[in-house]
Design a protein around this motif. Structure first.
Motif, mmCIF file in Angstrom:
data_model
loop_
_atom_site.group_PDB
_atom_site.id
_atom_site.type_symbol
_atom_site.label_atom_id
_atom_site.label_comp_id
_atom_site.label_asym_id
_atom_site.label_seq_id
_atom_site.Cartn_x
_atom_site.Cartn_y
_atom_site.Cartn_z
ATOM 1 N N THR A 1 32.354 27.206 -41.192
ATOM 2 C CA THR A 1 32.696 27.979 -39.992
ATOM 3 C C THR A 1 33.678 27.206 -39.112
ATOM 4 O O THR A 1 34.555 27.803 -38.485
ATOM 5 N N LEU A 2 33.549 25.896 -39.075
ATOM 6 C CA LEU A 2 34.467 25.070 -38.277
ATOM 7 C C LEU A 2 35.863 25.073 -38.887
ATOM 8 O O LEU A 2 36.866 25.073 -38.174
ATOM 9 N N GLY A 3 35.926 25.097 -40.211
ATOM 10 C CA GLY A 3 37.219 25.192 -40.883
ATOM 11 C C GLY A 3 37.872 26.535 -40.650
ATOM 12 O O GLY A 3 39.075 26.618 -40.387
ATOM 13 N N ASP B 1 31.974 30.359 -28.621
ATOM 14 C CA ASP B 1 32.094 30.709 -30.047
ATOM 15 C C ASP B 1 30.813 30.462 -30.833
ATOM 16 O O ASP B 1 30.663 30.946 -31.955
ATOM 17 N N ILE B 2 29.904 29.672 -30.270
ATOM 18 C CA ILE B 2 28.764 29.177 -31.044
ATOM 19 C C ILE B 2 27.886 30.281 -31.642
ATOM 20 O O ILE B 2 27.546 30.219 -32.834
ATOM 21 N N LEU C 1 14.251 25.814 -43.957
ATOM 22 C CA LEU C 1 15.028 27.024 -43.651
ATOM 23 C C LEU C 1 15.296 27.141 -42.152
ATOM 24 O O LEU C 1 14.420 26.854 -41.330
ATOM 25 N N MET C 2 16.519 27.559 -41.806
ATOM 26 C CA MET C 2 16.887 27.764 -40.404
ATOM 27 C C MET C 2 17.691 29.049 -40.282
ATOM 28 O O MET C 2 18.533 29.342 -41.141
ATOM 29 N N ASP C 3 17.446 29.791 -39.210
ATOM 30 C CA ASP C 3 18.233 30.996 -38.962
ATOM 31 C C ASP C 3 19.387 30.678 -38.012
ATOM 32 O O ASP C 3 19.588 29.507 -37.638
ATOM 33 N N ALA C 4 20.127 31.686 -37.608
ATOM 34 C CA ALA C 4 21.312 31.478 -36.765
ATOM 35 C C ALA C 4 20.960 30.759 -35.475
ATOM 36 O O ALA C 4 21.662 29.821 -35.064
ATOM 37 N N HIS C 5 19.886 31.176 -34.846
ATOM 38 C CA HIS C 5 19.497 30.551 -33.573
ATOM 39 C C HIS C 5 19.211 29.060 -33.762
ATOM 40 O O HIS C 5 19.617 28.223 -32.942
ATOM 41 N N GLU C 6 18.527 28.720 -34.845
ATOM 42 C CA GLU C 6 18.196 27.310 -35.109
ATOM 43 C C GLU C 6 19.428 26.503 -35.504
ATOM 44 O O GLU C 6 19.509 25.302 -35.229
ATOM 45 N N LEU C 7 20.413 27.151 -36.148
ATOM 46 C CA LEU C 7 21.630 26.452 -36.550
ATOM 47 C C LEU C 7 22.554 26.166 -35.361
ATOM 48 O O LEU C 7 23.419 25.282 -35.450
ATOM 49 N N GLU C 8 22.380 26.882 -34.273
ATOM 50 C CA GLU C 8 23.235 26.665 -33.098
ATOM 51 C C GLU C 8 23.187 25.218 -32.606
ATOM 52 O O GLU C 8 24.172 24.698 -32.081
ATOM 53 N N LYS C 9 22.042 24.548 -32.797
ATOM 54 C CA LYS C 9 21.895 23.191 -32.263
ATOM 55 C C LYS C 9 22.947 22.229 -32.820
ATOM 56 O O LYS C 9 23.384 21.309 -32.131
ATOM 57 N N TYR D 1 26.083 22.841 -33.564
ATOM 58 C CA TYR D 1 27.351 23.012 -32.847
ATOM 59 C C TYR D 1 27.298 22.317 -31.493
ATOM 60 O O TYR D 1 28.273 21.692 -31.069
ATOM 61 N N TYR D 2 26.152 22.405 -30.831
ATOM 62 C CA TYR D 2 26.008 21.732 -29.535
ATOM 63 C C TYR D 2 26.040 20.213 -29.706
ATOM 64 O O TYR D 2 26.628 19.501 -28.891
ATOM 65 N N ILE D 3 25.418 19.726 -30.785
ATOM 66 C CA ILE D 3 25.453 18.287 -31.070
ATOM 67 C C ILE D 3 26.895 17.812 -31.245
ATOM 68 O O ILE D 3 27.274 16.730 -30.798
ATOM 69 N N LEU D 4 27.713 18.652 -31.897
ATOM 70 C CA LEU D 4 29.087 18.263 -32.235
ATOM 71 C C LEU D 4 30.093 18.501 -31.113
ATOM 72 O O LEU D 4 31.231 18.051 -31.217
ATOM 73 N N MET D 5 29.685 19.227 -30.082
ATOM 74 C CA MET D 5 30.626 19.488 -28.995
ATOM 75 C C MET D 5 31.082 18.189 -28.346
ATOM 76 O O MET D 5 30.325 17.226 -28.249
ATOM 77 N N ASP D 6 32.322 18.171 -27.908
ATOM 78 C CA ASP D 6 32.888 16.998 -27.247
ATOM 79 C C ASP D 6 32.020 16.611 -26.050
ATOM 80 O O ASP D 6 31.818 17.389 -25.129
#
Length: 410
Positions: A284-286, A363-364, A384-392, A394-399
């Motif tokens: 998704t980042l690509g 965008d997250i 297993l993780m759903d969309a809500h659980e995967l959001e974390k 993106y937050y970890i990777l945010m500047d």
């Protein structure tokens, strides 16, 4: 993830694991040098080929040896060199048009994963001209014989020369999706260390860690076989023994050769045993920000491993043994942590950070939705993780600076 969806995902994955021995997996035939290709092409009556690459590869002169070998054997060729870092539907259409204009008979993907993915997608379109790439996304939608497809990796990382996947970005929506089917596995893979000698150190590092991610995700998943476990362990050992050497001395031919082998083994492992959420998020980042795939994987890998917790400690302990960062007397939990720390140390040595500054908070939800859609139910991940659980992730990777600024403004 809710219980019913978990049950569905695990049932889907078990069905695929059960079917593994009956599916038509194959490994490409390995060739050691581009100089050997003309003989193969002439034997297959392919005297006119399409080379798909990118401008960076072309400008470095990496295709010169191949072009010289083709010319010396009276094999005509056309070159499409506009492939971008995350190949788009536009790239595929332009290369496909060149195929028909030049009346080519075989396709050579020359470069990193992007060039090889573009080549696979072009071959799929030629095999199925009445179907769009979007209609072929997901699994087992090609099921047609492709033109002769040859892969020449110039990076030791993607493993695309071994895989049944082509990852393409829709030029309009920026949605990145995978086409997975057995005909996409190249017939020949040319593992020639000479074409990797010019690779800059940072790309050497990120593509090498891409291969590491393939091996690790394949190994810790729930759909392994004795063969894929061995491939993954061999890849991890070769990467830890050779990546630093290739990074510090790009002309170390033995290290380059071993990294190509590592990438190939890792590719064989994840082709059968799949990857996991590192890849789902990285794709998704690509697609959204054009972040190079190897870099995204490298940044993400330790965070996702930590999130799985003790469910993967025994497997990480075995990877730690292969990597040489623990021994048989090291307690399991300690060995697992040593492996994750070794990955973090590797990132530090290669100046790979812990953030992807391009991520925008708004965008997250969309990105996490796409990652969920890719990863579930296909990837046999440990947790297993759903969309809500995967959001974390993106937050970890945010500047962090961006995050701090927004906190101060509140």
């Amino acid at each position: 993830m809710n219980t019913l969806r978990k049950i569905y995902c695990r049932a889907f994955q078990k069905a695929f694991k059960f079917a593994l021995p009956f599916l038509p997996y194959r490994n490409p035939e390995v060739i050691g040098s581009v100089k050997s290709l003309p003989e193969i092409l002439l034997k297959k009556k392919c005297d006119n080929v399409l080379i798909i690459t990118d401008k960076g590869i072309r400008n470095l002169g990496l295709t010169d040896r191949l072009e010289k070998a083709l010319k010396g054997n009276n094999i005509s060729y056309s070159i499409y060199d506009k492939t971008v870092a995350n190949p788009t539907t536009v790239n595929v259409k332009e290369a496909e048009d060149l195929w028909y204009q030049s009346e080519c008979k075989a396709i050579i993907g020359f470069g990193g994963g992007s060039s090889m993915d573009c080549a696979k997608a072009v071959a799929a379109r030629i095999a199925k001209p009445n179907q769009s790439l979007a209609q072929m996304k997901s699994i087992l939608k090609v099921h047609k014989k492709l033109p002769l497809l040859i892969a020449i990796p110039t990076t030791a990382g993607t493993g695309s020369e071994t895989t049944l996947a082509a990852v393409i970005t829709d030029a309009e929506t920026r949605y990145k999706y995978a086409i997975n089917d057995f005909p996409l596995i190249p017939r020949y893979a040319v593992l020639d260390p000479k074409v990797t000698l010019s690779l800059p150190p940072f790309i050497t590092a990120t593509t090498g860690m891409d291969a590491l991610t393939h091996a690790v995700e394949a190994y810790i998943g729930n759909s392994t076989t004795p063969g894929t476990r061995k491939n993954a362990l061999d890849a991890v050992q070769l990467i830890f023994e050779n990546l630093d050497r290739a990074y510090t001395n790009g002309s170390d031919k033995e290290a380059r050769k071993n990294m190509l082998r590592a990438s190939y083994f890792a590719g064989c492992a994840f082709t059968k045993s799949y990857v996991g959420y590192v890849h789902a998020v990285a794709h998704t980042l690509g697609g959204q920000y054009n972040v190079p795939h190897g870099l995204a994987n490298a940044v993400l890998l330790p965070f996702v491993l930590e999130s799985y917790g003790d469910t993967i400690h025994s497997k990480l302990a075995r990877l730690a043994l292969a990597a040489g960062v623990a021994d048989s007397s090291t307690p399991e939990k300690e060995a697992a942590h040593a492996f994750i720390q070794a990955v973090k140390d590797m990132k530090k040595r290669f100046n790979i950070g812990d953030t992807i500054p391009e991520i925008k908070e708004e965008d997250i939800p969309k990105l996490a939705h796409y990652a969920d859609k890719e990863g579930n139910p296909l990837y046999p991940v440990p947790v297993l993780m759903d969309a809500h659980e995967l959001e974390k992730f993106y937050y970890i990777l945010m500047d962090k600076k961006q995050e701090d600024t927004s906190n101060e403004s509140e």
